[in-house]
Motif scaffolding. Structure first.
Motif, PDB file in Angstrom:
ATOM      1  N   VAL A  59       0.586  -1.385   0.076  1.00 42.33           N
ATOM      2  CA  VAL A  59      -0.072   0.052  -0.372  1.00 42.33           C
ATOM      3  C   VAL A  59       0.682   1.635  -0.384  1.00 42.33           C
ATOM      4  N   VAL A  60       0.399   2.242  -0.677  1.00 39.01           N
ATOM      5  CA  VAL A  60       0.894   3.372  -1.047  1.00 39.01           C
ATOM      6  C   VAL A  60      -0.297   4.193  -0.124  1.00 39.01           C
ATOM      7  N   LEU A  61       0.139   5.429   0.758  1.00 40.69           N
ATOM      8  CA  LEU A  61      -0.781   6.611   1.079  1.00 40.69           C
ATOM      9  C   LEU A  61      -0.273   8.067   0.350  1.00 40.69           C
ATOM     10  N   VAL A  62      -1.128   8.628   0.175  1.00 43.09           N
ATOM     11  CA  VAL A  62      -0.843  10.067  -0.715  1.00 43.09           C
ATOM     12  C   VAL A  62      -1.911  11.148  -0.017  1.00 43.09           C
ATOM     13  N   SER A  63      -0.860  12.223   1.075  1.00 42.96           N
ATOM     14  CA  SER A  63      -1.850  13.062   1.280  1.00 42.96           C
ATOM     15  C   SER A  63      -0.935  13.875   1.360  1.00 42.96           C
ATOM     16  N   ALA A  64      -1.879  14.689   1.228  1.00 40.49           N
ATOM     17  CA  ALA A  64      -1.894  17.151   1.374  1.00 40.49           C
ATOM     18  C   ALA A  64      -2.001  17.429   0.766  1.00 40.49           C
ATOM     19  N   THR A  65      -2.641  19.177   0.680  1.00 42.46           N
ATOM     20  CA  THR A  65      -3.982  19.791   1.101  1.00 42.46           C
ATOM     21  C   THR A  65      -3.909  19.585  -0.980  1.00 42.46           C
ATOM     22  N   ASN A  66      -2.875  19.920  -1.673  1.00 41.09           N
ATOM     23  CA  ASN A  66      -2.913  19.681  -2.901  1.00 41.09           C
ATOM     24  C   ASN A  66      -1.761  19.520  -3.763  1.00 41.09           C
ATOM     25  N   GLY A  67      -2.924  18.506  -4.723  1.00 40.67           N
ATOM     26  CA  GLY A  67      -1.957  17.433  -5.813  1.00 40.67           C
ATOM     27  C   GLY A  67      -2.033  16.143  -5.274  1.00 40.67           C
ATOM     28  N   LYS A  68      -2.662  15.714  -4.423  1.00 44.60           N
ATOM     29  CA  LYS A  68      -2.736  14.739  -4.069  1.00 44.60           C
ATOM     30  C   LYS A  68      -3.427  13.344  -5.237  1.00 44.60           C
ATOM     31  N   THR A  69      -5.110  13.728  -5.250  1.00 44.70           N
ATOM     32  CA  THR A  69      -5.213  13.311  -6.648  1.00 44.70           C
ATOM     33  C   THR A  69      -4.387  12.952  -7.617  1.00 44.70           C
ATOM     34  N   THR A  70      -3.616  14.238  -7.926  1.00 44.15           N
ATOM     35  CA  THR A  70      -2.685  13.424  -9.358  1.00 44.15           C
ATOM     36  C   THR A  70      -1.632  12.657  -9.272  1.00 44.15           C
ATOM     37  N   ALA A 108      -5.239  -7.134  -7.189  1.00 40.30           N
ATOM     38  CA  ALA A 108      -4.241  -6.234  -7.550  1.00 40.30           C
ATOM     39  C   ALA A 108      -2.757  -6.750  -6.244  1.00 40.30           C
ATOM     40  N   ARG A 109      -1.587  -6.696  -7.294  1.00 41.89           N
ATOM     41  CA  ARG A 109      -0.588  -6.328  -6.328  1.00 41.89           C
ATOM     42  C   ARG A 109      -0.297  -5.069  -4.670  1.00 41.89           C
ATOM     43  N   PHE A 110      -1.184  -3.939  -5.725  1.00 39.92           N
ATOM     44  CA  PHE A 110      -0.555  -2.591  -5.209  1.00 39.92           C
ATOM     45  C   PHE A 110      -1.504  -2.021  -4.786  1.00 39.92           C
ATOM     46  N   GLY A 111      -1.911  -1.551  -3.915  1.00 39.64           N
ATOM     47  CA  GLY A 111      -2.606  -0.066  -3.389  1.00 39.64           C
ATOM     48  C   GLY A 111      -2.585   0.783  -3.214  1.00 39.64           C
ATOM     49  N   VAL A 112      -2.571   1.901  -4.134  1.00 43.05           N
ATOM     50  CA  VAL A 112      -2.521   3.132  -4.343  1.00 43.05           C
ATOM     51  C   VAL A 112      -3.752   4.351  -4.261  1.00 43.05           C
ATOM     52  N   LEU A 113      -3.412   4.821  -2.523  1.00 39.95           N
ATOM     53  CA  LEU A 113      -5.031   5.359  -2.417  1.00 39.95           C
ATOM     54  C   LEU A 113      -4.209   6.393  -1.587  1.00 39.95           C
ATOM     55  N   GLU A 114      -5.092   8.102  -2.212  1.00 37.36           N
ATOM     56  CA  GLU A 114      -5.532   9.431  -2.052  1.00 37.36           C
ATOM     57  C   GLU A 114      -6.328   8.985  -0.846  1.00 37.36           C
ATOM     58  N   VAL A 123      -5.974   5.917   8.668  1.00 39.29           N
ATOM     59  CA  VAL A 123      -6.250   5.208   7.399  1.00 39.29           C
ATOM     60  C   VAL A 123      -4.699   4.528   7.452  1.00 39.29           C
ATOM     61  N   ALA A 124      -3.686   5.252   7.856  1.00 40.72           N
ATOM     62  CA  ALA A 124      -2.153   4.199   7.954  1.00 40.72           C
ATOM     63  C   ALA A 124      -2.760   3.229   9.059  1.00 40.72           C
ATOM     64  N   ARG A 125      -3.169   3.039   9.655  1.00 44.40           N
ATOM     65  CA  ARG A 125      -3.430   2.645  11.417  1.00 44.40           C
ATOM     66  C   ARG A 125      -3.820   1.377  10.534  1.00 44.40           C
ATOM     67  N   ASP A 126      -5.102   1.431   9.457  1.00 41.96           N
ATOM     68  CA  ASP A 126      -6.297   0.255   9.288  1.00 41.96           C
ATOM     69  C   ASP A 126      -4.950  -1.069   8.339  1.00 41.96           C
ATOM     70  N   VAL A 127      -4.539   0.207   7.342  1.00 40.34           N
ATOM     71  CA  VAL A 127      -3.453  -0.545   6.644  1.00 40.34           C
ATOM     72  C   VAL A 127      -2.514  -1.186   5.964  1.00 40.34           C
ATOM     73  N   SER A 128      -1.827  -0.499   6.729  1.00 45.97           N
ATOM     74  CA  SER A 128      -0.301  -0.624   7.387  1.00 45.97           C
ATOM     75  C   SER A 128       0.438  -0.329   5.504  1.00 45.97           C
ATOM     76  N   SER A 162       5.940   4.453  13.357  1.00 46.10           N
ATOM     77  CA  SER A 162       5.440   3.978  11.754  1.00 46.10           C
ATOM     78  C   SER A 162       6.348   3.595  11.112  1.00 46.10           C
ATOM     79  N   PRO A 163       6.570   1.539  10.563  1.00 45.29           N
ATOM     80  CA  PRO A 163       7.186   1.082   9.579  1.00 45.29           C
ATOM     81  C   PRO A 163       7.249   2.149   8.737  1.00 45.29           C
ATOM     82  N   ALA A 164       6.448   2.761   7.756  1.00 42.15           N
ATOM     83  CA  ALA A 164       6.235   2.785   6.883  1.00 42.15           C
ATOM     84  C   ALA A 164       7.733   3.611   5.959  1.00 42.15           C
ATOM     85  N   THR A 165       7.800   3.582   5.112  1.00 37.74           N
ATOM     86  CA  THR A 165       8.779   4.851   3.841  1.00 37.74           C
ATOM     87  C   THR A 165       8.174   5.703   3.824  1.00 37.74           C
ATOM     88  N   VAL A 166       8.347   7.328   4.773  1.00 35.83           N
ATOM     89  CA  VAL A 166       8.053   8.270   4.351  1.00 35.83           C
ATOM     90  C   VAL A 166       8.532   8.964   3.080  1.00 35.83           C
TER      91      VAL A 166
END
Length: 412
Positions: A59-70, A108-114, A123-128, A162-166
């Motif tokens: 899973v990849v999470l993407v967050s921001a004020t602007n540009g998340k969807t793109t 799927a192999r990847f989940g790419v989530l805005e 969400v990060a807590r739930d999807v690791s 968090s073990p995630a790479t930021v």
């Protein structure tokens, strides 16, 4: 490849079925895609469904004020070089919408989530996630969103341990403050045109010094970290100093910055920069943004701008020839009902452009434009705005629900 997981429990399968049924009813009733109501129903049946659906994914999470969807769309296209991707491509970025998206990703192999800024930690807590991409933080929806410093603190608390790479934008001090709590950070120099929310140090409150692209606090020493990846003009510079040309069909510096972050994320999963960037070229529009449509004999480019930073980036796309401009502003629930942010936007950038104004809050916008010394016409609807606009392609800039209104009218 991600590790396999146990099949969904009977309760989870029932939740998925119920969610899909609710979404189908919503679509049949003409109430939209149904992703939100479908996710809400599914989570009512199984509150743990989000984590169950993500269990087999990288899973990849993407967050921001602007540009998340793109950026989410660009990352998804790049990662398809390495396997099937499931993504909330239309921007339903709260837990219900994310749940609906993941329900379609069994193979799927990847989940790419805005992810909406306020829900990132939950969400990060739930999807690791394996990766969390943080792009920027600026003022937005002041009546219901946290102040930017509070949001940065909230992210920082959530990332600690968090073990995630930021993958984080080192040019935004608020992003650096939040990401610095993580033990694994890849810094990306993606730029920051809007700086009005980042003049004070998020660590101590001192004044940040910005002599050039580097920023630092003279009081506590908090400063811009050295980037591993960077945007340089129209090229991505990778960790080895090699440069890769960015060729996008999406316009503007902001999208080149988004592509730089997307390239860094793809590289984490083993997708080479050249391959990632080549795949990103296939993206021509994102949920209708940047589309050029023909309506009533006029060509109209649809541009979304939801807050001062977004409007500033959008204005850079129409600098040059004084093309006619339509500005549309609403203040519904999804937009935030406080329009005071209009006074933070430098509308003098539109000097020389013929301007038509519409939307639920067109009079608020008209007052702001009058104070800015601009000439404009207040219109009741899009048809009138098209009639009063001189020849040439029209640039239509709208905030969230006004943008959706325009898309419905032009059939996009």
């Amino acid at each position: 490849m991600p590790e396999s997981t146990e099949p969904l429990t009977p309760r989870a399968r029932l939740a998925v079925t119920a969610g899909k049924a609710a979404a189908a009813v919503s679509r049949a009733a003409g109430r939209g895609s149904g992703s939100v109501i479908g996710g809400r129903v599914a989570l009512k049946v199984d509150p743990d469904l989000l984590g169950r659906l993500a269990g087999h994914l990288d899973v990849v999470l993407v967050s921001a004020t602007n540009g998340k969807t793109t950026t989410t769309r660009l990352i998804a296209e790049a990662l398809r070089a390495g396997g099937e991707v499931v993504s909330n491509a239309l921007g339903a970025n709260m837990p219900a919408g994310i749940t609906s998206a993941l329900a379609a990703g069994a193979k799927a192999r990847f989940g790419v989530l805005e992810v909406d800024e306020k829900y990132l930690h939950a969400v990060a807590r739930d999807v690791s996630p394996k990766v969390i991409a943080l792009l920027n933080l600026s003022r937005d929806q002041l009546d219901r969103a946290a102040e930017t410093r509070m949001m940065a603190d909230h992210w920082r608390d959530g990332l600690e341990g968090s073990p995630a790479t930021v993958v984080a934008n080192c040019d935004d001090p608020l992003i650096v403050w939040a990401a610095s709590a993580s033990a694994n950070v890849i810094w990306v120099a993606a730029g920051q045109e809007w700086k009005d929310d980042a003049w004070s140090c998020p660590a101590c409150g001192g004044v940040l010094q910005r002599p050039d692209e580097h920023w630092a606090c003279g009081d506590c020493g908090f400063e811009r970290p050295s980037p591993t990846w960077q945007l340089s003009g129209e090229k991505v510079v990778d960790p080895h100093g090699s440069t890769w040309p960015i060729r996008l069909q999406l316009p503007g510096r902001a999208n080149r910055a988004n592509a730089t972050t997307a390239t860094a994320v793809a590289a984490f999963f083993g997708v080479p920069p050249q391959t990632a960037l080549e795949r990103m070229f296939s993206v021509t529009a994102v949920a209708g943004r940047y589309d050029v449509v023909t309506h009533q004999g006029r060509d109209v480019r649809l541009l979304l701008a939801k807050n001062p930073a977004g409007w500033l980036e959008t204005f850079s796309l129409i600098d040059g020839a004084p093309a006619p401009v339509i500005l549309a502003v609403n203040a519904r629930g999804a937009d935030g009902t406080d329009t005071s942010w209009l006074w933070d936007v430098d509308y003098t950038r539109l000097a020389g452009h013929p301007i038509a104004v519409l939307g639920d809050r067109k009079l608020d916008l008209a007052v702001r434009l009058e104070v800015a010394g601009l000439e404009f016409t207040v219109c009741e609807d899009l048809a009138e705005a098209l009639r009063v606009s001189p020849p040439g392609r029209i640039e239509a800039i709208a905030n969230y629900t006004a943008f959706q209104d325009l898309r419905r009218i032009v059939g996009n």
